[in-house]
Structure formats: C-alpha cells, structure tokens
Scaffold this motif. Structure first.
Motif, PDB file in Angstrom:
ATOM      1  N   ASN A  78      58.873  38.203  66.313  1.00 57.10           N
ATOM      2  CA  ASN A  78      60.303  38.290  65.991  1.00 57.10           C
ATOM      3  C   ASN A  78      60.561  37.730  64.609  1.00 57.10           C
ATOM      4  OD1 ASN A  78      60.945  39.001  68.708  1.00 57.10           O
ATOM      5  ND2 ASN A  78      60.945  36.852  69.262  1.00 57.10           N
ATOM      6  N   VAL A  79      61.697  38.159  64.034  1.00 56.42           N
ATOM      7  CA  VAL A  79      62.170  37.573  62.779  1.00 56.42           C
ATOM      8  C   VAL A  79      63.665  37.324  62.900  1.00 56.42           C
ATOM      9  CG1 VAL A  79      62.547  39.844  61.694  1.00 56.42           C
ATOM     10  CG2 VAL A  79      62.183  37.818  60.255  1.00 56.42           C
ATOM     11  N   TYR A  80      64.129  36.226  62.347  1.00 59.23           N
ATOM     12  CA  TYR A  80      65.551  35.916  62.319  1.00 59.23           C
ATOM     13  C   TYR A  80      66.092  36.336  60.945  1.00 59.23           C
ATOM     14  CZ  TYR A  80      69.692  33.262  63.852  1.00 59.23           C
ATOM     15  OH  TYR A  80      70.944  32.874  64.254  1.00 59.23           O
ATOM     16  N   HIS A  81      67.398  36.374  60.806  1.00 60.79           N
ATOM     17  CA  HIS A  81      67.973  36.881  59.560  1.00 60.79           C
ATOM     18  C   HIS A  81      67.630  35.987  58.373  1.00 60.79           C
ATOM     19  CE1 HIS A  81      71.251  33.890  59.230  1.00 60.79           C
ATOM     20  NE2 HIS A  81      71.290  33.965  60.543  1.00 60.79           N
ATOM     21  N   ASP A  82      67.271  34.716  58.649  1.00 56.94           N
ATOM     22  CA  ASP A  82      66.907  33.817  57.548  1.00 56.94           C
ATOM     23  C   ASP A  82      65.411  33.877  57.227  1.00 56.94           C
ATOM     24  OD1 ASP A  82      66.916  30.706  59.511  1.00 56.94           O
ATOM     25  OD2 ASP A  82      65.826  32.597  59.727  1.00 56.94           O
ATOM     26  N   GLY A  83      64.710  34.792  57.909  1.00 53.03           N
ATOM     27  CA  GLY A  83      63.288  34.978  57.615  1.00 53.03           C
ATOM     28  C   GLY A  83      62.338  34.205  58.509  1.00 53.03           C
ATOM     29  N   ILE A  84      62.858  33.353  59.357  1.00 53.58           N
ATOM     30  CA  ILE A  84      61.988  32.610  60.282  1.00 53.58           C
ATOM     31  C   ILE A  84      61.340  33.589  61.259  1.00 53.58           C
ATOM     32  CG2 ILE A  84      61.964  30.964  62.181  1.00 53.58           C
ATOM     33  CD1 ILE A  84      64.050  29.366  60.755  1.00 53.58           C
ATOM     34  N   THR A  85      60.050  33.414  61.472  1.00 55.33           N
ATOM     35  CA  THR A  85      59.293  34.338  62.327  1.00 55.33           C
ATOM     36  C   THR A  85      58.569  33.605  63.450  1.00 55.33           C
ATOM     37  OG1 THR A  85      57.431  34.158  60.791  1.00 55.33           O
ATOM     38  CG2 THR A  85      58.892  36.064  60.524  1.00 55.33           C
ATOM     39  N   PHE A  86      58.333  34.320  64.523  1.00 52.43           N
ATOM     40  CA  PHE A  86      57.517  33.841  65.640  1.00 52.43           C
ATOM     41  C   PHE A  86      56.612  34.981  66.075  1.00 52.43           C
ATOM     42  CE2 PHE A  86      59.745  29.981  65.880  1.00 52.43           C
ATOM     43  CZ  PHE A  86      61.076  30.252  65.626  1.00 52.43           C
ATOM     44  N   TYR A  87      55.342  34.686  66.282  1.00 51.44           N
ATOM     45  CA  TYR A  87      54.366  35.731  66.573  1.00 51.44           C
ATOM     46  C   TYR A  87      53.625  35.443  67.876  1.00 51.44           C
ATOM     47  CZ  TYR A  87      54.920  36.778  61.574  1.00 51.44           C
ATOM     48  OH  TYR A  87      55.428  37.099  60.339  1.00 51.44           O
ATOM     49  N   SER A 109      69.250  43.553  52.507  1.00 46.79           N
ATOM     50  CA  SER A 109      69.928  44.501  51.619  1.00 46.79           C
ATOM     51  C   SER A 109      69.811  45.929  52.134  1.00 46.79           C
ATOM     52  CB  SER A 109      69.347  44.402  50.208  1.00 46.79           C
ATOM     53  OG  SER A 109      68.000  44.845  50.185  1.00 46.79           O
ATOM     54  N   LYS A 110      68.744  46.204  52.875  1.00 50.72           N
ATOM     55  CA  LYS A 110      68.532  47.548  53.425  1.00 50.72           C
ATOM     56  C   LYS A 110      68.856  47.622  54.907  1.00 50.72           C
ATOM     57  CE  LYS A 110      64.880  48.860  50.174  1.00 50.72           C
ATOM     58  NZ  LYS A 110      63.467  49.306  50.038  1.00 50.72           N
ATOM     59  N   ASN A 111      69.229  46.491  55.489  1.00 53.82           N
ATOM     60  CA  ASN A 111      69.472  46.422  56.933  1.00 53.82           C
ATOM     61  C   ASN A 111      68.249  46.886  57.717  1.00 53.82           C
ATOM     62  OD1 ASN A 111      71.882  45.246  57.993  1.00 53.82           O
ATOM     63  ND2 ASN A 111      72.292  47.095  59.168  1.00 53.82           N
ATOM     64  N   GLN A 112      67.088  46.398  57.299  1.00 51.13           N
ATOM     65  CA  GLN A 112      65.824  46.768  57.931  1.00 51.13           C
ATOM     66  C   GLN A 112      64.956  45.543  58.163  1.00 51.13           C
ATOM     67  OE1 GLN A 112      64.184  49.405  54.933  1.00 51.13           O
ATOM     68  NE2 GLN A 112      65.046  51.221  55.904  1.00 51.13           N
ATOM     69  N   PHE A 113      64.080  45.655  59.132  1.00 49.47           N
ATOM     70  CA  PHE A 113      62.999  44.685  59.269  1.00 49.47           C
ATOM     71  C   PHE A 113      61.705  45.444  59.497  1.00 49.47           C
ATOM     72  CE2 PHE A 113      62.525  44.411  63.988  1.00 49.47           C
ATOM     73  CZ  PHE A 113      63.690  45.041  64.386  1.00 49.47           C
ATOM     74  N   SER A 114      60.596  44.801  59.147  1.00 51.38           N
ATOM     75  CA  SER A 114      59.329  45.520  59.072  1.00 51.38           C
ATOM     76  C   SER A 114      58.200  44.774  59.765  1.00 51.38           C
ATOM     77  CB  SER A 114      58.952  45.749  57.603  1.00 51.38           C
ATOM     78  OG  SER A 114      59.946  46.524  56.955  1.00 51.38           O
ATOM     79  N   LEU A 115      57.207  45.552  60.147  1.00 50.09           N
ATOM     80  CA  LEU A 115      55.999  45.033  60.787  1.00 50.09           C
ATOM     81  C   LEU A 115      54.793  45.464  59.981  1.00 50.09           C
ATOM     82  CD1 LEU A 115      54.278  43.935  63.229  1.00 50.09           C
ATOM     83  CD2 LEU A 115      54.463  46.242  64.186  1.00 50.09           C
ATOM     84  N   LYS A 116      53.906  44.535  59.683  1.00 47.79           N
ATOM     85  CA  LYS A 116      52.605  44.857  59.106  1.00 47.79           C
ATOM     86  C   LYS A 116      51.525  44.266  60.006  1.00 47.79           C
ATOM     87  CE  LYS A 116      53.946  45.235  54.254  1.00 47.79           C
ATOM     88  NZ  LYS A 116      53.952  46.713  54.296  1.00 47.79           N
ATOM     89  N   LEU A 117      50.570  45.096  60.375  1.00 42.38           N
ATOM     90  CA  LEU A 117      49.439  44.680  61.197  1.00 42.38           C
ATOM     91  C   LEU A 117      48.168  45.083  60.469  1.00 42.38           C
ATOM     92  CD1 LEU A 117      48.402  43.532  63.919  1.00 42.38           C
ATOM     93  CD2 LEU A 117      48.491  45.871  64.809  1.00 42.38           C
ATOM     94  N   ARG A 118      47.402  44.105  60.064  1.00 44.47           N
ATOM     95  CA  ARG A 118      46.229  44.330  59.223  1.00 44.47           C
ATOM     96  C   ARG A 118      44.991  44.622  60.060  1.00 44.47           C
ATOM     97  NH1 ARG A 118      49.397  40.408  57.286  1.00 44.47           N
ATOM     98  NH2 ARG A 118      48.377  38.787  58.522  1.00 44.47           N
ATOM     99  N   SER A 119      44.044  45.267  59.413  1.00 44.52           N
ATOM    100  CA  SER A 119      42.706  45.485  60.001  1.00 44.52           C
ATOM    101  C   SER A 119      42.790  46.106  61.392  1.00 44.52           C
ATOM    102  CB  SER A 119      41.936  44.161  60.056  1.00 44.52           C
ATOM    103  OG  SER A 119      41.826  43.582  58.783  1.00 44.52           O
ATOM    104  N   VAL A 120      43.476  47.222  61.485  1.00 44.41           N
ATOM    105  CA  VAL A 120      43.679  47.838  62.798  1.00 44.41           C
ATOM    106  C   VAL A 120      42.385  48.432  63.347  1.00 44.41           C
ATOM    107  CG1 VAL A 120      46.119  48.309  62.363  1.00 44.41           C
ATOM    108  CG2 VAL A 120      44.410  50.059  61.822  1.00 44.41           C
ATOM    109  N   THR A 121      42.329  48.481  64.672  1.00 45.93           N
ATOM    110  CA  THR A 121      41.237  49.141  65.385  1.00 45.93           C
ATOM    111  C   THR A 121      41.863  50.085  66.418  1.00 45.93           C
ATOM    112  OG1 THR A 121      41.100  47.548  67.201  1.00 45.93           O
ATOM    113  CG2 THR A 121      39.872  47.021  65.182  1.00 45.93           C
TER     114      THR A 121
END
Lengths: 120, 109
Positions: free
Chosen positions: A52-61, A76-88
C-alpha cells in the motif's frame, strides 16, 4: 463516484521489471480516507497482498515481496504505481489496485484487474 | 506472514446455512478485530461483504454475518441463494500489512 483502472504491459520476460499504474477517477488521490493498494491473484489460486501507499508516500509491503517491490504515488496525475523487479513465471497473475480503508483495514473498492504474464 | 487457512470448498442447498472458517494466528486474526470477507464471482473483482469481523457494508444483505473466536474468524451465509455460489476470501490486518486466506469455493447444490 470513485473508480480505479489498472494499466500496463501484459507480457514480460523473466528478469524484467513489472510496471503497472492505477488511475484514480472520481476523487483526489490525496484523500486522507484511504491507503492505495495492490493485490494479485495467481491463476486458479488465491489473493496475495502486495503493498500500500498513502498520499504522503508512506508505503507498507508484503514481507515476502518487499525486496523486489516499490509502490509510489503521483498526486499530480492522480495515479499510483507498482514496480516489481526480477520477475519470474511465479509472478504471472491478475493484478488489482484497490482502496484500503485504514480505519478498519479493509479493501473497499477494487479495479477490474490487469493480467500480467511472465514468459520467455 | 503465512496465508490464513480456509476450507477449499463448502456446499449447501438453497435456503440452508453454511459457515466458512478462516484460521490465522495470534499475530493477525487473533490479535486484531480487522477481519474482512470478500465474495468473488468468476471473472469479476472481489467484493467486500464483511469488515471489522462483523460489520456489513451498505447494500450487503443481512444473510451474511461474521464472527470471531480466538484465532478463527467465520462467515455464515443463511438462506442460501443460487447467486451466492462464488469464491469467498477472508483477510486480516497483520500490522501494516494484510494477509488473505486461500479462498473457499461455495457450491449451491
């Protein structure tokens, strides 16, 4: 009416980085009512919390994914994003974005989901 | 952080009641009163039906009810209807993270 829509590439090769965006409409992503979350569902299997991410940028994984995951927010874009590295192949799943009500810790509104396949 | 344990499947006839269990640990279900339940029809996104163990969102029929005892939460569906046939997932807050159950397939006979 608040709506969420996931977007991003549907096919990746092993070792690549998965990048998905959730576009929020009908309300400001800066709303303090929610965390903004990602959940995935593997074919024929159950749901898995990603983070999760909060509007102030705090995250929990999810601790099991934490080393490979970054969730960010762009007010500014009203978006949030997910990046997952090294996928299998194990990361092949239907990825949902959702609102998380932090008062009672439940996922209130879900997007339709976007399928991501990892294959060489 | 292990997944919560749910039965793989349950079944019942129209009009009957069924209960789906969700077993966690004293770090999630047993510690927090933040268990939620979701219904998922094939090809659809999950839909919230119970939150905070016993609360129902607006629009969810009172045929759906939740409870908790120790490390096990339960969802009871009374007056089964054909449209209740779906997958059901529990979820618990676990301290700035969420953990889901493996899901239970409800078959209405």
């Amino acid at each position: 009416q608040l709506q969420l829509q996931e977007s991003g590439p549907g096919l990746l090769k092993p070792s690549e980085t998965l990048s998905l965006t959730c576009t929020v409409s009908g309300d400001s992503i800066s709303s303090s009512s929610y965390y903004w979350g990602w959940i995935r569902q593997t074919p024929g299997k159950g749901l898995e919390f990603i983070g999760n991410v909060y509007h102030d940028g705090i995250t929990f994984y999810n601790p099991s994914l934490k080393s490979r995951v970054t969730i960010s927010i762009d007010t500014s874009k009203n978006q949030f994003s997910l990046k997952l590295r090294s996928v299998t192949a194990a990361d092949t799943a239907l990825y949902y974005c959702a609102t998380l009500n932090w008062a009672f810790w439940y996922f209130d509104l879900w997007g339709r989901g976007t399928m991501v396949t990892v294959s060489s | 952080q292990s997944a919560l344990t749910q039965p793989r499947s349950v079944s019942g006839s129209p009009g009957q009641s069924v209960t789906i269990s969700c077993t966690g640990t004293n770090s999630d279900v047993g510690y927090y009163n933040y268990v939620s339940w979701y219904l998922q029809h094939p090809g659809k996104a999950p839909k919230l039906i119970i939150y905070a163990v016993t609360k129902r969102p607006s629009g969810v029929p009172d045929r759906f009810s939740g409870s908790k005892s120790g490390n096990t939460a339960s969802l009871t569906i009374s007056g089964l209807q054909a449209d209740d046939e779906a997958d059901y997932y529990c979820c618990s807050y676990a301290g700035y993270a969420e953990v889901f159950g493996g899901g239970t397939k409800l078959t209405v006979l």
